[in-house]
Design a protein around this motif. Sequence first.
Motif, mmCIF file in Angstrom:
data_model
loop_
_atom_site.group_PDB
_atom_site.id
_atom_site.type_symbol
_atom_site.label_atom_id
_atom_site.label_comp_id
_atom_site.label_asym_id
_atom_site.label_seq_id
_atom_site.Cartn_x
_atom_site.Cartn_y
_atom_site.Cartn_z
ATOM 1 N N VAL A 104 0.444 -1.017 0.378
ATOM 2 C CA VAL A 104 0.106 -0.151 -0.089
ATOM 3 C C VAL A 104 0.924 1.107 -0.128
ATOM 4 O O VAL A 104 0.757 2.500 -0.289
ATOM 5 N N ASP A 105 2.701 1.216 1.073
ATOM 6 C CA ASP A 105 3.326 2.340 1.070
ATOM 7 C C ASP A 105 3.394 3.072 -0.631
ATOM 8 O O ASP A 105 3.158 4.009 -1.074
ATOM 9 N N SER A 106 4.166 1.748 -1.561
ATOM 10 C CA SER A 106 4.033 2.383 -2.659
ATOM 11 C C SER A 106 2.763 2.344 -3.964
ATOM 12 O O SER A 106 3.034 2.851 -4.794
ATOM 13 N N PHE A 107 1.864 2.500 -3.060
ATOM 14 C CA PHE A 107 0.666 2.708 -4.284
ATOM 15 C C PHE A 107 0.230 3.524 -4.177
ATOM 16 O O PHE A 107 0.112 4.092 -5.155
ATOM 17 N N VAL A 108 0.327 4.046 -3.101
ATOM 18 C CA VAL A 108 0.168 5.426 -2.843
ATOM 19 C C VAL A 108 1.070 6.824 -3.091
ATOM 20 O O VAL A 108 0.878 7.743 -3.866
ATOM 21 N N THR A 109 2.591 5.578 -2.624
ATOM 22 C CA THR A 109 3.487 6.836 -3.689
ATOM 23 C C THR A 109 3.678 6.816 -4.639
ATOM 24 O O THR A 109 3.570 8.199 -5.635
ATOM 25 N N THR A 110 2.617 6.048 -5.787
ATOM 26 C CA THR A 110 2.202 6.890 -6.906
ATOM 27 C C THR A 110 1.209 7.245 -7.551
ATOM 28 O O THR A 110 1.208 8.164 -8.419
ATOM 29 N N LEU A 111 0.449 7.331 -6.653
ATOM 30 C CA LEU A 111 -0.789 8.172 -6.767
ATOM 31 C C LEU A 111 -0.278 9.037 -6.469
ATOM 32 O O LEU A 111 -0.910 9.700 -6.937
ATOM 33 N N THR A 112 0.235 9.634 -5.549
ATOM 34 C CA THR A 112 0.496 10.886 -5.479
ATOM 35 C C THR A 112 1.686 11.643 -6.288
ATOM 36 O O THR A 112 1.436 12.836 -6.394
ATOM 37 N N ARG A 113 2.186 10.801 -7.475
ATOM 38 C CA ARG A 113 2.956 11.854 -8.735
ATOM 39 C C ARG A 113 1.682 12.448 -9.540
ATOM 40 O O ARG A 113 1.955 12.850 -10.466
ATOM 41 N N LEU A 114 0.721 11.728 -8.594
ATOM 42 C CA LEU A 114 -0.302 12.544 -10.161
ATOM 43 C C LEU A 114 -0.952 13.430 -9.628
ATOM 44 O O LEU A 114 -2.057 13.526 -9.010
ATOM 45 N N THR A 115 -0.353 14.537 -9.428
ATOM 46 C CA THR A 115 0.261 16.361 -8.264
ATOM 47 C C THR A 115 -1.616 16.667 -8.466
ATOM 48 O O THR A 115 -1.940 17.510 -7.910
ATOM 49 N N THR A 116 -2.367 16.432 -9.935
ATOM 50 C CA THR A 116 -3.325 17.189 -10.409
ATOM 51 C C THR A 116 -4.890 16.276 -9.457
ATOM 52 O O THR A 116 -6.418 17.139 -10.077
ATOM 53 N N LEU A 117 -4.724 15.417 -9.319
ATOM 54 C CA LEU A 117 -5.861 14.789 -8.901
ATOM 55 C C LEU A 117 -6.592 15.693 -8.131
ATOM 56 O O LEU A 117 -6.425 16.368 -6.928
ATOM 57 N N LYS A 118 -8.445 15.809 -8.416
ATOM 58 C CA LYS A 118 -8.979 16.177 -7.618
ATOM 59 C C LYS A 118 -9.802 15.174 -6.462
ATOM 60 O O LYS A 118 -10.804 15.655 -5.484
ATOM 61 N N VAL A 119 -10.199 13.932 -7.543
ATOM 62 C CA VAL A 119 -11.329 13.192 -7.339
ATOM 63 C C VAL A 119 -10.636 12.897 -7.469
ATOM 64 O O VAL A 119 -9.993 11.152 -8.180
ATOM 65 N N VAL A 120 -10.181 10.990 -6.553
ATOM 66 C CA VAL A 120 -9.735 9.904 -5.800
ATOM 67 C C VAL A 120 -11.071 8.798 -5.442
ATOM 68 O O VAL A 120 -11.574 9.190 -4.327
ATOM 69 N N ILE A 121 -11.621 8.553 -6.644
ATOM 70 C CA ILE A 121 -12.823 6.764 -6.400
ATOM 71 C C ILE A 121 -11.761 5.566 -6.125
ATOM 72 O O ILE A 121 -11.979 4.872 -7.704
ATOM 73 N N LEU A 122 -11.889 4.969 -4.643
ATOM 74 C CA LEU A 122 -11.189 3.007 -5.471
ATOM 75 C C LEU A 122 -11.595 2.753 -4.465
ATOM 76 O O LEU A 122 -11.293 2.284 -3.403
ATOM 77 N N VAL A 123 -12.026 1.775 -5.003
ATOM 78 C CA VAL A 123 -13.493 0.949 -4.346
ATOM 79 C C VAL A 123 -13.579 -0.711 -4.597
ATOM 80 O O VAL A 123 -13.788 -0.788 -5.881
ATOM 81 N N SER A 124 -13.496 -0.904 -3.816
ATOM 82 C CA SER A 124 -13.331 -2.432 -3.837
ATOM 83 C C SER A 124 -12.345 -3.003 -4.708
ATOM 84 O O SER A 124 -13.165 -3.737 -5.461
ATOM 85 N N LEU A 125 -11.202 -2.506 -4.577
ATOM 86 C CA LEU A 125 -10.121 -2.649 -4.980
ATOM 87 C C LEU A 125 -9.430 -4.258 -4.553
ATOM 88 O O LEU A 125 -8.012 -4.777 -4.896
ATOM 89 N N GLY A 126 -9.196 -4.203 -3.107
ATOM 90 C CA GLY A 126 -8.823 -5.461 -2.888
ATOM 91 C C GLY A 126 -7.309 -5.033 -1.552
ATOM 92 O O GLY A 126 -6.198 -5.568 -0.951
ATOM 93 N N ILE A 127 -7.338 -3.167 -1.618
ATOM 94 C CA ILE A 127 -6.793 -2.761 -1.484
ATOM 95 C C ILE A 127 -6.170 -3.109 -0.099
ATOM 96 O O ILE A 127 -7.060 -3.023 0.966
#
Length: 776
Positions: A104-127
């Motif tokens: 989950v640490d690596s996943f969030v690191t990758t996600l935060t590189r998309l710095t212009t994100l305003k909406v993040v909806i990640l539901v029922s993915l087994g995270i």
Amino acid sequence: MARALVFLVVIFSCLFLIRRTEQIQTSQTQQLLQLRKQLQYPKQLDAWNNTDDLCYAPSSPVVHVGCEGDLVTMLKIVGDKLAKPGEFEGYSIPDQTLSESFSVDSFVTTLTRLTTLKVVILVSLGIWGPLPDKIHRLNALEVLDLSSNFLYGSIPPKLSAMTRLQTLTLDGNFFNDTVPDWFDSFSNLTVLSLRGNRLHGPLPATIGRVTTLTELALSGNNISGAIPDLSGLTSLDLLDLRDNKLDSELPAMPKGLVTALLSKNSLTGEIPEQFGELSRLQHLDLSCNLLEGTPPAELFSLPNISYLNLASNMFTGSISSSITCSSQLGYVDISTNRLTGGLPSCLNSNSNKRAVKFNGNCLSIDPQHQRKDKYCQKSQIKGKDAKTRDIGLMVAVIGGITLVVLVLLLVFLVVCRRNCRRAIAEQRLLPKPVQENSATGFSSELLANARYISQAMKLGMQVLPTYRVFSLEELKEATKNFEHSAYVGEGSIGKLYKGRLENGTFVAIRCLALFKQYSIRNLKLRLDLLSKLRHPHLVCLLGHCVDGVTDDSSVNRIFLIYDYVPNGNLRTHLSECSLERALKWSDRMAILIGIAKAVHFLHTGIIPGCFNNRLKTDNILLDEHLIAKVSDYGLSIISEEIYKQEASVEGQKSMHNESLALEMLNVDDDVYSFGLILLEALVGPALSKKGIAYFLKELAMSFSKNEEQKHILDPIILGTSSQESLSIVISLTNKCLSPESSTRPSMEDVLWNLQYAAQVQATADGDQRSDVASQA
């Protein structure tokens, strides 16, 4: 020469910008593809294989990449990995999570590189894992929804640095620390939803300072202690604190509150008089607490109250016969209390205006379902005796403490006089008190999931067509003046026509006669509510047309315009005899899950929920991909009178007298109606020949007997289903069709069981394919 130089500068600048844009697009696409890899290639993202620029990737209700210019601003992925009861009781990884290689640490690191994100909806993915603090690097984020995953531990404090955040939804995870006390750091937060976690400890007083909140949902946790003062939350519409361990008296509520859900706690004391001033309140549930006194008469006459549940408390006394009930009040439950006397006329159960439950009291009506008078009298006497004992005990304790203090004071003075210095020296050596830190840990109880749709999930539904008002001339042109060739039939309610709009879109047009007269303003308010019912498994309502409006007088006829679904209804497909075209078990499961999702949305996706949707297999339409679309939903919003007419028609379509009696008693219960759909999916067209009661009896007998199932179930599903998956659905059908409505499951439970049965079937199909491959 100068012009040539300027021209060259412009050319190089354009090339640089183009190159820069391509680099941005490439970088963001790489990050998105890396996220897909880290999520272990969910099938929902297969469409990403067909495009180089994911800003233009195909969108669907479960996947959407939104861009502004060349920058990714929205990422929505909804998977199918759901937790089930009993899973994740410790830190071992359950089957529905991503594999052990997921970080989950690596996943969030990758996600935060998309710095212009305003909406993040990640539901029922087994995270799974603890949510890292670095999530706060998404400092432009306005919506964060990580529902239905396996996140545990604390909610990271650095979230409070995300000052633009408007919606925070972490429902259905395993967070097991205390409720954070830093939510008042958010200056724009409107939706806070932490339902169905393992949060414990008290509800911090700082929550009452988040003045921007419109929704506060913390149900299904282990939160204890007092409800803090929330009266300062002037924008709050929804308060959901159900199914916790709160044990205080009820505090004053925000005056603008629309829905208050406080059931299944240990709340005490009387209902404050201030509740009678909540003029916007529509839905109040105080059931299953320890509340006392007599319910305030003002609750029943609140101008907008439609649902009032006071069941399973300790209310005593009698409700005044002179109270009045709001015209909006449709459901009242005062059952299982200690109320005496009669019922006021506006709560008469024979009234057609509202459903009233009052069993389990000591009322003077319906003695068959009431307790003996002595029970309520004894309870009141016990209550008075207990209060007297409490007062006496309190006086005795105070007196005893006072006496002890005086004696100790006297002793202390004597000792001080004898040896003052020694006493002072000893006092200086006394140790300072040390505060103990309580250990945190997982509880053994899996708690309820969210029942109200968040603003984040509403964003994902914007792909549906925009609702609009049609003119009568448009409809006449679409149907060639409603000629006979456009007439489809009566449908379940009103005449139905097929039309073609000017842009070539085919539509279904329902002509609805109103038996109850509404003013134009009232009707438009109801249509506005109906227009908000947008869901991928509902036939899309495109708009309406009010016929013959010249002033604010009453209206007798309206037209509802729906998207046309050309592939027939579920009943027709279930009656299909051809093996090639008959619905296999996996197809039926997908259809049933779609219907359950739609009904769950109707019950919980808007406030107040939309019930009594008259679910039938001939009202379930299937598109060319066999996607279920529920039709004829929500019409009770417009007119209750429609259903009186339909009920009389239903009475003429009896399959069997016994079956009709069962069905008509439960005609307004969506869970029961869905049970009938389940039954028809199991037995096929034979249902109309032998009736409901026959198959209910046979199913109950055949639950664990495969041989008997062969004689009653549709042969098509026997060859395409696993026994375990089939048993889950048979058990669910029996529960949905229980004669007692209180024992039926909720639509949330129905949906979970169907999804679980589908997962069991998918596993069995995978095992079967593996066996075939190994034999080959």
